[in-house]
Motif scaffolding. Structure first.
Motif, PDB file in Angstrom:
ATOM      1  N   SER A 144      39.064  45.587  42.137  1.00 36.22           N
ATOM      2  CA  SER A 144      38.538  44.478  41.344  1.00 36.22           C
ATOM      3  C   SER A 144      39.245  43.194  41.751  1.00 36.22           C
ATOM      4  O   SER A 144      40.414  43.224  42.161  1.00 36.22           O
ATOM      5  CB  SER A 144      38.732  44.728  39.838  1.00 36.22           C
ATOM      6  N   VAL A 145      38.536  42.071  41.647  1.00 37.96           N
ATOM      7  CA  VAL A 145      39.094  40.773  42.039  1.00 37.96           C
ATOM      8  C   VAL A 145      38.831  39.771  40.918  1.00 37.96           C
ATOM      9  O   VAL A 145      37.710  39.687  40.390  1.00 37.96           O
ATOM     10  CB  VAL A 145      38.470  40.254  43.357  1.00 37.96           C
ATOM     11  N   GLU A 158      38.421  34.451  35.600  1.00 31.02           N
ATOM     12  CA  GLU A 158      37.005  34.693  35.881  1.00 31.02           C
ATOM     13  C   GLU A 158      36.873  35.926  36.768  1.00 31.02           C
ATOM     14  O   GLU A 158      37.379  35.942  37.902  1.00 31.02           O
ATOM     15  CB  GLU A 158      36.372  33.489  36.572  1.00 31.02           C
ATOM     16  N   PRO A 159      36.230  36.984  36.297  1.00 34.07           N
ATOM     17  CA  PRO A 159      36.019  38.172  37.154  1.00 34.07           C
ATOM     18  C   PRO A 159      35.083  37.836  38.307  1.00 34.07           C
ATOM     19  O   PRO A 159      34.021  37.243  38.106  1.00 34.07           O
ATOM     20  CB  PRO A 159      35.390  39.185  36.201  1.00 34.07           C
ATOM     21  N   LEU A 160      35.466  38.214  39.518  1.00 32.33           N
ATOM     22  CA  LEU A 160      34.637  37.976  40.697  1.00 32.33           C
ATOM     23  C   LEU A 160      33.991  39.252  41.223  1.00 32.33           C
ATOM     24  O   LEU A 160      32.909  39.199  41.808  1.00 32.33           O
ATOM     25  CB  LEU A 160      35.475  37.336  41.806  1.00 32.33           C
ATOM     26  N   ALA A 161      34.657  40.368  41.041  1.00 31.66           N
ATOM     27  CA  ALA A 161      34.127  41.664  41.490  1.00 31.66           C
ATOM     28  C   ALA A 161      34.835  42.751  40.701  1.00 31.66           C
ATOM     29  O   ALA A 161      36.062  42.729  40.594  1.00 31.66           O
ATOM     30  CB  ALA A 161      34.356  41.853  42.991  1.00 31.66           C
ATOM     31  N   ILE A 162      34.085  43.682  40.143  1.00 30.71           N
ATOM     32  CA  ILE A 162      34.662  44.697  39.259  1.00 30.71           C
ATOM     33  C   ILE A 162      34.317  46.097  39.774  1.00 30.71           C
ATOM     34  O   ILE A 162      33.162  46.393  40.085  1.00 30.71           O
ATOM     35  CB  ILE A 162      34.138  44.531  37.810  1.00 30.71           C
ATOM     36  N   ASN A 163      35.349  46.942  39.850  1.00 26.44           N
ATOM     37  CA  ASN A 163      35.187  48.361  40.168  1.00 26.44           C
ATOM     38  C   ASN A 163      34.388  48.606  41.452  1.00 26.44           C
ATOM     39  O   ASN A 163      33.423  49.378  41.473  1.00 26.44           O
ATOM     40  CB  ASN A 163      34.541  49.104  39.000  1.00 26.44           C
ATOM     41  N   LEU A 164      34.808  47.954  42.522  1.00 26.29           N
ATOM     42  CA  LEU A 164      34.148  48.154  43.808  1.00 26.29           C
ATOM     43  C   LEU A 164      34.600  49.481  44.424  1.00 26.29           C
ATOM     44  O   LEU A 164      35.801  49.743  44.521  1.00 26.29           O
ATOM     45  CB  LEU A 164      34.500  47.019  44.768  1.00 26.29           C
ATOM     46  N   PRO A 165      33.673  50.327  44.863  1.00 27.25           N
ATOM     47  CA  PRO A 165      34.083  51.569  45.534  1.00 27.25           C
ATOM     48  C   PRO A 165      34.638  51.256  46.922  1.00 27.25           C
ATOM     49  O   PRO A 165      34.238  50.276  47.566  1.00 27.25           O
ATOM     50  CB  PRO A 165      32.780  52.367  45.622  1.00 27.25           C
ATOM     51  N   ILE A 166      35.538  52.104  47.389  1.00 25.74           N
ATOM     52  CA  ILE A 166      36.166  51.865  48.689  1.00 25.74           C
ATOM     53  C   ILE A 166      35.886  52.983  49.691  1.00 25.74           C
ATOM     54  O   ILE A 166      36.411  52.962  50.805  1.00 25.74           O
ATOM     55  CB  ILE A 166      37.691  51.687  48.540  1.00 25.74           C
ATOM     56  N   HIS A 167      35.059  53.962  49.307  1.00 31.11           N
ATOM     57  CA  HIS A 167      34.907  55.137  50.166  1.00 31.11           C
ATOM     58  C   HIS A 167      34.325  54.797  51.529  1.00 31.11           C
ATOM     59  O   HIS A 167      34.693  55.410  52.535  1.00 31.11           O
ATOM     60  CB  HIS A 167      34.074  56.223  49.466  1.00 31.11           C
ATOM     61  N   ASN A 168      33.425  53.806  51.627  1.00 31.69           N
ATOM     62  CA  ASN A 168      32.866  53.466  52.928  1.00 31.69           C
ATOM     63  C   ASN A 168      33.898  52.771  53.817  1.00 31.69           C
ATOM     64  O   ASN A 168      33.901  52.954  55.043  1.00 31.69           O
ATOM     65  CB  ASN A 168      31.627  52.594  52.775  1.00 31.69           C
TER      66      ASN A 168
END
Length: 278
Positions: A144-145, A158-168
């Motif tokens: 998250s960022v 300010e949330p910019l990105a939440i709970n992004l998967p990293i598997h790729n």
């Protein structure tokens, strides 16, 4: 001046290693970690999906390129476009094997038909808190960022990105390491892998201005907090402890600096960047 790097700011002199086996963090000297080679992968989309990733060293030795690594401040010269920032995975390798995993931000400027990551001093962010490899199972990790934007009443979160998967991104890392390129197998190395599923435009650009603090977190999805301190609470040292959790973290603040294009000390390798960025 507002937006310029503070002259009397405390200097960060270590990175932290957060272990779930202990409530205290191990520390490594920043000068030691900053001296390691930094490589960045760049995968591109072709007609059949992702093409094989290419590697670029961002702090090459014995050349005109300056060391761009930073763990706390990102400098943005007044005569360059504002960089785009992309969520990325950072792996610390030892002899070609992952030792630590962390979040970071891939900072880019497009000029003269190429992407510039090494844009001069303090232009390549690296994380300041690392997680030991396999300390948390990779499938459970998310990124998250948040941006902490300057305001009269204190920074606003300010949330910019939440709970992004990293598997790729991990799959790309596995592909790179399986090939066994020799430069990645010599001692300690930083390997940056931008998240391939995130928008090519990067994080929201409206917050990327001098004074903004960017914080990227990597942690177990089940313990990632749903909110962060805002306003004056951001400046309260105790606030960090009240919402502390086991995580990797990249924490940098954006600052504007004097134009570099007309400097008599500008290395020739940067002239194509500044000739297009003014």
């Amino acid at each position: 001046p507002p937006g310029r790097p503070p002259v009397d700011a405390p200097q960060l002199d270590y990175v932290s290693i957060a272990s779930s086996a202990s409530f205290s963090s191990e520390k490594l000297p920043l000068s030691y970690c900053a001296s390691w080679p930094v490589w960045c992968s760049h995968g591109t989309h072709g007609s059949d999906g992702m093409l094989p990733p290419t590697l670029q060293r961002l702090n090459p030795e014995e050349s005109e390129w300056v060391d761009p690594v930073t763990f706390d401040e990102v400098w943005m010269p007044d005569d360059l476009p504002v960089p785009t920032f992309h969520p990325a995975l950072s792996l610390v390798l030892k002899d070609g094997r992952p030792r630590y995993i962390c979040p970071t931000l891939d900072s880019r400027v497009k000029a003269n038909g190429r992407l510039w990551r090494n844009k001069g001093m303090r232009s390549v962010p690296l994380p300041r808190t690392w997680l030991p490899w396999n300390d948390i199972p990779a499938p459970h990790l998310v990124m998250s960022v948040y941006a902490f934007c300057p305001a009269e009443a204190g920074p606003i979160c300010e949330p910019l990105a939440i709970n992004l998967p990293i598997h790729n991104a991990l799959s790309i890392a596995g592909e790179i390491l399986a090939e066994g390129p020799q430069p990645l197998a010599d001692g300690f190395v930083h390997l940056i892998i931008p998240l391939p599923d995130f928008s090519p435009k990067g994080l929201s650009s409206h917050v990327m201005r001098p004074g903004t603090r960017l914080r990227a977190f990597l942690s177990d999805a089940d313990v990632l907090p749903t909110s962060l301190p805002t306003g004056e609470a951001v400046l309260d040292a105790g606030a960090e402890e009240r919402w502390a959790w086991h995580r990797g973290e990249c924490d940098v603040t954006l600052y504007s600096v004097e134009p570099g294009g007309k400097s008599q000390w500008l290395p020739d390798v940067y002239r194509p960047l500044y000739s297009a960025g003014g």
